[in-house]
Design an enzyme around this catalytic site. Structure first.
Site, PDB file in Angstrom:
ATOM      1  N   HIS A   1     -11.028  -3.485   3.036  1.00 36.17           N
ATOM      2  CA  HIS A   1     -10.898  -3.167   4.467  1.00 36.17           C
ATOM      3  C   HIS A   1     -11.674  -1.909   4.862  1.00 36.17           C
ATOM      4  CE1 HIS A   1      -8.194  -0.585   2.382  1.00 36.17           C
ATOM      5  NE2 HIS A   1      -8.006   0.139   3.470  1.00 36.17           N
TER       6      HIS A   1
ATOM      7  N   ASP B   1       0.856  -1.179   0.000  1.00 35.14           N
ATOM      8  CA  ASP B   1       0.000   0.000   0.000  1.00 35.14           C
ATOM      9  C   ASP B   1       0.893   1.230   0.000  1.00 35.14           C
ATOM     10  OD1 ASP B   1      -2.541   1.458   0.545  1.00 35.14           O
ATOM     11  OD2 ASP B   1      -3.168  -0.509   1.285  1.00 35.14           O
TER      12      ASP B   1
END
Ligand code: GLC
Ligand code: CA
Length: 554
Positions: free
Chosen positions: A327, A98
């Protein structure tokens, strides 16, 4: 479009805090992921996206980075990461990380230096405004003003997300150059690319003027002033040219706010990214992704329209990143199937509906088990900072406490962040210590062990779908084939995938009723079926409740 290596991938998203704890502290870690590589290989996925693992005070669970070059000690060391990359590679699995470059943590040394010494160059790494009053009325994504006052000074800094996530000043060329160097260093480390966080927020409306408010707090969503603003193209192009392009890496950007007529700039041949996530179908149950209390009624027809509009717009210029969970989203079972959330046929049908769309499929951990939302009974039980904010905002906007709790239960980001259920033992085999976030109560029935050897399980169905896409004779059509919607009953989503030599019709019955569906082509053979039998006669297919059927036609 020109063929690219990343079109063939099947991506699995890991929330590292919640995947597997290897060292008995109740927090998932890199060695935990390594210990489960066999599971991931058997599932068939080819690439892992791992949510942020860098050093962080964890106010937003790692999306608040305080050092881009070292890992959070709870997750492990650089050697652990190197080991993960190497061992995954042997199993044919690539790793993407990420990339969080819209903001840092307020504990990052740059920000600390900026606070300590307003004359240092790091002061211009962030967005500060002088004055005795709040500079304007913009509301952050996680609630309250985007401005935070600095103690003892008539000065404010801007944060589009949480207070502990000050935005970097992309107008400053040195900031950009510093970030590009960091990105390149990570690419040289051996990762295959990045999921790029909140990237459409890097350019702000330079007038910094207040706007008409949109809430009882007299503030206005900062998505109107800080997201996909004119001039962002210069930054995104420069980012790509100085980093991603030279490494031929894959990038999938979280780029909310991009209109379909701008897609070419983002994901076209010369686009800034390989793919971007489109959230239109994900947020169909709420007025906006940051206003969970504004619930919206929706139908399967709405879902169908959103998905197909997106697919067709993307097909014109590039390649999609298909997902139903991540998420930041609740579990797709609870959201889309409602009272049928645990109906096995329905869960498989929904999985197939998105998995065979044109694009690279992303699977979020636990989705392959058909996990459902968790229900919490009080606000104290939530960890997610946006859930806490949404709860208070709902009440401020006139909801009762009970309503507010109901809305955040439906939408909380904690829903997908509960520890992964490996078995039905204590803490689901995730850890032998109390996990950092409570397990979902359903773990005693929904877990890997219960499904692993059951041919009828949701997990086995995901394996079958992956094998069909990656390794069957239909691979060419299912990966690269064009997509076109098929006219269908209002409770059925249907599309066809077509390559030079094959045409596959895909039907998904989202209802508990039997529905007949016309099929004008001649049926050759059933390619995938989530039920035991398929019933069709000349130009008519009889879809059973929650049936998913992929049929090759002439
Ligand atoms: C992205 C992430 C989310 C995070 C936010 C701020 O939306 O997906 O989890 O809270 O950015 O970094
Ligand atoms: Ca651990």
């Amino acid at each position: 479009m020109k063929r690219q290596w990343w079109q063939k991938e099947v991506v699995y998203q890991i929330y590292p805090k919640s995947f597997k704890d290897s060292n008995h502290d109740g927090i998932g870690d890199i060695q935990g992921i390594i210990s489960k590589l066999n599971y991931l290989q058997e599932l068939g996925v080819t690439m892992l996206w791992i949510c942020p693992i860098f050093q962080s005070p964890m106010d937003d669970n790692g999306y608040d980075i305080s050092d881009y070059f070292s890992l959070a000690p709870e997750f492990g060391t650089m050697d652990d990461l190197k080991q993960l990359i190497d061992e995954a590679k042997i199993k044919g699995i690539k790793i993407i990380l990420d990339l969080v470059i819209n903001h840092t943590s307020d504990e990052h040394p740059w920000f600390q230096e900026a606070l300590k010494n307003p004359n240092s160059k790091y002061h211009d790494f962030y967005i500060f405004k002088q004055g005795t009053q709040i500079p304007n009325n913009w509301r952050s994504v996680f609630g309250t003003s985007v401005w935070e006052k600095i103690k003892g000074r008539d000065e404010y800094y801007l944060h589009c997300f949480g207070k502990k996530q000050p935005d970097l000043n992309w107008e400053n060329p040195e900031v950009r150059k510093t970030l590009y160097e960091m990105v390149n260093q990570w690419l040289d480390f051996g990762i295959a690319g990045f999921r790029v966080d909140a990237i459409t927020f890097i350019k702000k409306d330079q007038s910094y003027q207040s706007r008409k408010s949109d809430g009882v707090d007299h503030l206005v969503k900062c998505t109107k002033t800080c997201r996909n603003q004119p001039g962002i193209d210069k930054f995104l192009k420069e980012l790509k040219e100085n980093t991603f392009e030279t490494h031929h890496c894959v990038t999938v950007a979280e780029a909310p706010g991009v209109q379909y007529d701008e897609l070419d700039d983002f994901i076209g041949d010369q686009g800034y990214f390989s793919m971007i996530f489109d959230f239109k179908h994900a947020d169909l149950d709420v007025a906006s992704g940051s206003e969970w209390f504004k619930r919206v009624d929706w139908t399967i027809k709405d879902l169908n329209t959103r998905i197909m509009t997106s697919q067709l717009a993307i097909q014109k210029v590039g390649w999609a990143a298909n997902f139903i969970e991540n998420h930041d989203q609740p579990r797709a079972t609870t959201k889309y199937l409602k009272t049928f959330a645990e109906h096995k046929d329905a869960v498989k049908m929904m999985g197939a509906m998105y998995f065979f769309l044109r694009g690279t499929p992303f699977i979020y951990q636990g989705q392959e088990l058909g996990m459902i939302n968790a229900t919490r009974n009080s606000i104290e039980e939530f960890n997610d900072i946006s859930s806490v904010d949404q709860y208070h905002r709902s009440i401020q906007e006139g909801c009762t406490q009970q309503e507010a709790l109901h809305y955040i239960n439906l939408r909380s980001r904690d829903n997908t962040r509960t520890p992964f259920p490996w078995n039905d033992e204590i803490y689901g085999g995730f850890s032998d210590q109390t996990p950092w976030l409570a397990m979902n109560d359903s773990y005693t029935r929904i877990n890997v062990e219960a499904q692993q050897y059951d041919k009828e399980s949701v997990l086995s169905f995901y394996k079958d779908m992956i094998t069909l896409r990656q390794h069957s004779k239909y691979q060419e059509c299912l990966i690269y084939g064009d997509i076109e919607p098929i006219k269908s009953h209002e409770k059925v989503i249907a599309y066809k995938r077509t390559s030079n030599y094959e045409c596959i019709h895909c039907y998904f019955n989202f209802s508990d009723e039997v529905i007949s569906q016309t099929c004008t082509s001649n049926i050759k053979t059933v390619v995938l079926n989530n039920l035991k039998h398929a019933e069709y006669k000349e130009h008519t297919i009889i879809l059973q409740p929650f049936q998913a059927l992929l049929i090759e036609v002439e």
